[in-house]
Design an enzyme around this catalytic site. Structure first.
Site, PDB file in Angstrom:
ATOM      1  N   ASP A  66      -9.330   5.192  -9.792  1.00  0.00           N
ATOM      2  CA  ASP A  66      -8.197   4.540 -10.260  1.00  0.00           C
ATOM      3  C   ASP A  66      -8.524   3.135 -10.800  1.00  0.00           C
ATOM      4  O   ASP A  66      -9.505   2.872 -10.731  1.00  0.00           O
ATOM      5  CB  ASP A  66      -6.861   4.290  -9.187  1.00  0.00           C
ATOM      6  CG  ASP A  66      -7.487   4.113  -7.929  1.00  0.00           C
ATOM      7  OD1 ASP A  66      -8.598   3.524  -7.542  1.00  0.00           O
ATOM      8  OD2 ASP A  66      -6.778   4.283  -6.860  1.00  0.00           O
ATOM      9  N   ASN A 135       0.612   3.945   3.829  1.00  0.00           N
ATOM     10  CA  ASN A 135       1.689   4.890   3.509  1.00  0.00           C
ATOM     11  C   ASN A 135       1.247   6.222   3.144  1.00  0.00           C
ATOM     12  O   ASN A 135       1.744   7.033   2.572  1.00  0.00           O
ATOM     13  CB  ASN A 135       2.555   4.493   2.335  1.00  0.00           C
ATOM     14  CG  ASN A 135       2.180   4.198   0.845  1.00  0.00           C
ATOM     15  OD1 ASN A 135       0.574   4.512   0.926  1.00  0.00           O
ATOM     16  ND2 ASN A 135       2.508   3.808  -0.229  1.00  0.00           N
ATOM     17  N   HIS A 137      -1.361   6.962   0.929  1.00  0.00           N
ATOM     18  CA  HIS A 137      -1.469   7.149  -0.461  1.00  0.00           C
ATOM     19  C   HIS A 137      -3.106   7.456  -0.452  1.00  0.00           C
ATOM     20  O   HIS A 137      -3.727   7.024   0.233  1.00  0.00           O
ATOM     21  CB  HIS A 137      -0.910   6.343  -1.463  1.00  0.00           C
ATOM     22  CG  HIS A 137      -1.842   4.903  -1.607  1.00  0.00           C
ATOM     23  ND1 HIS A 137      -1.132   3.953  -1.896  1.00  0.00           N
ATOM     24  CD2 HIS A 137      -3.066   4.610  -1.013  1.00  0.00           C
ATOM     25  CE1 HIS A 137      -1.763   2.716  -1.809  1.00  0.00           C
ATOM     26  NE2 HIS A 137      -3.230   3.250  -1.198  1.00  0.00           N
ATOM     27  N   GLU A 142       1.341   7.914  -4.550  1.00  0.00           N
ATOM     28  CA  GLU A 142       2.181   7.163  -3.760  1.00  0.00           C
ATOM     29  C   GLU A 142       2.977   8.366  -3.064  1.00  0.00           C
ATOM     30  O   GLU A 142       3.009   9.777  -3.508  1.00  0.00           O
ATOM     31  CB  GLU A 142       2.966   6.247  -4.420  1.00  0.00           C
ATOM     32  CG  GLU A 142       2.345   5.174  -4.988  1.00  0.00           C
ATOM     33  CD  GLU A 142       1.873   3.907  -3.955  1.00  0.00           C
ATOM     34  OE1 GLU A 142       1.657   4.500  -2.817  1.00  0.00           O
ATOM     35  OE2 GLU A 142       1.273   2.798  -4.436  1.00  0.00           O
TER      36      GLU A 142
HETATM   37  C1  F6R Z   1      -8.561   2.548  -4.129  1.00  0.00           C
HETATM   38  C2  F6R Z   1      -7.793   3.464  -4.033  1.00  0.00           C
HETATM   39  C3  F6R Z   1      -6.758   3.314  -2.604  1.00  0.00           C
HETATM   40  C4  F6R Z   1      -7.302   2.744  -1.571  1.00  0.00           C
HETATM   41  C5  F6R Z   1      -6.227   2.523  -0.323  1.00  0.00           C
HETATM   42  C6  F6R Z   1      -6.732   1.827   0.645  1.00  0.00           C
HETATM   43  O1  F6R Z   1      -9.606   2.904  -5.224  1.00  0.00           O
HETATM   44  O2  F6R Z   1      -7.739   4.560  -4.324  1.00  0.00           O
HETATM   45  O3  F6R Z   1      -5.985   4.564  -2.339  1.00  0.00           O
HETATM   46  O4  F6R Z   1      -8.367   3.573  -0.922  1.00  0.00           O
HETATM   47  O5  F6R Z   1      -5.219   1.768  -0.814  1.00  0.00           O
HETATM   48  O6  F6R Z   1      -7.321   0.681   0.522  1.00  0.00           O
HETATM   49  P1  F6R Z   1      -8.099  -0.251   1.443  1.00  0.00           P
HETATM   50  O7  F6R Z   1      -9.458   0.164   1.779  1.00  0.00           O
HETATM   51  O8  F6R Z   1      -8.261  -1.699   1.050  1.00  0.00           O
HETATM   52  O9  F6R Z   1      -7.324  -0.459   2.833  1.00  0.00           O
END
Ligand code: F6R
Length: 240
Positions: A66, A135, A137, A142
């Site tokens: 992303d 959450n 994701h 989401e």
């Molecule tokens: C980032 C992504 C998100 C993160 C997730 C966890 O490229 O795809 O899904 O993997 O938000 O983020 P952290 O590792 O910062 O807790």
């Protein structure tokens, strides 16, 4: 799902880095799918060290999950910048083989379509690494994201904007949209590793691994994939 519980963040990073090294050693022209965020920073650090000791990235191709809409690749909070800093600049990967969605493309929908095409042209993703949101994701899919979705522009939820605001000077600066690979784009990877650490992820990991498969818990879709390894520290595994 193969669940590996390790003691702490460092062990999690080592375990995942070794799995990535195994993939590259076995298939030097591997296509990797990569996340950003806090969780994989340790993995990337170890991969850079492995690169210095000879792990060869010269034929590896990467696709990031992303990118924020509105941030150019030289913006310090963009995911392109994160990847350059944490991994790409430290290993012998060819810049032309590193793909991150372009969040400032003039036609975002065309960018999403082209991204999927590039993944296909590369032969698909061999190994997809994933972090998980509180959450549940994955990427920026989401809760509510349909399982059939491909790379597209998504609205970030309030909780994700809040969680990501720690990386920005103020909450107002956090972008509200992103380009994200879709649920289906992720599920098309041949192998997937989900990594998580800390008690804040325990409920998301429980719901993803043990809960029903539902769009309300995006990571639960991984239960339907034939080759998923979950690498979690004890805190993130505390509700399993
Ligand atoms: C980032 C992504 C998100 C993160 C997730 C966890 O490229 O795809 O899904 O993997 O938000 O983020 P952290 O590792 O910062 O807790």
């Amino acid at each position: 799902m193969n669940v590996i519980v390790v003691n702490n963040y460092d062990r999690m990073s080592e375990e995942v880095a070794k799995l990535v090294r195994g993939q590259i050693t076995e298939k030097p022209d591997s296509v990797l799918g990569l996340p950003t965020g806090g969780t994989p920073v340790g993995v990337y650090g170890l991969l850079v060290e492995m690169g210095k000791r000879g792990l060869d990235f010269s034929r590896v191709t990467t696709f990031n999950l992303d990118e924020y809409v509105g941030l150019a690749g030289d913006h310090p909070q963009s995911y392109r910048y994160y990847m350059q800093t944490n991994l790409f600049s430290g290993v012998n990967i060819k810049a032309a083989n590193t793909f991150v969605p372009n969040g400032v493309a003039s036609d975002l929908d065309a960018e999403c379509e082209a991204y999927e095409k590039r993944i296909k042209q590369a032969g698909g993703i061999d190994l997809q690494l994933l972090g998980i949101g509180t959450n549940a994701h994955i990427g920026f899919n989401e809760p509510g994201a349909e399982f059939g979705t491909m790379t597209r522009v998504v609205d970030l939820t309030e909780s994700t904007i809040e969680a990501n605001s720690r990386f920005f000077a103020s909450r107002a600066e956090v972008p509200t949209k992103a380009i994200s690979m879709g649920m289906k784009s992720i599920m098309q990877a041949k192998n997937i590793i989900l990594l998580a650490n800390g008690g804040g992820k325990a409920e998301a990991i429980r719901a993803a691994v043990l809960g029903p498969v539902t769009v309300d818990v995006p990571a639960s879709v991984l239960q339907l994939h034939p080759s998923v390894t979950v690498v979690v520290d004890q805190a993130a595994a505390s509700k399993l």
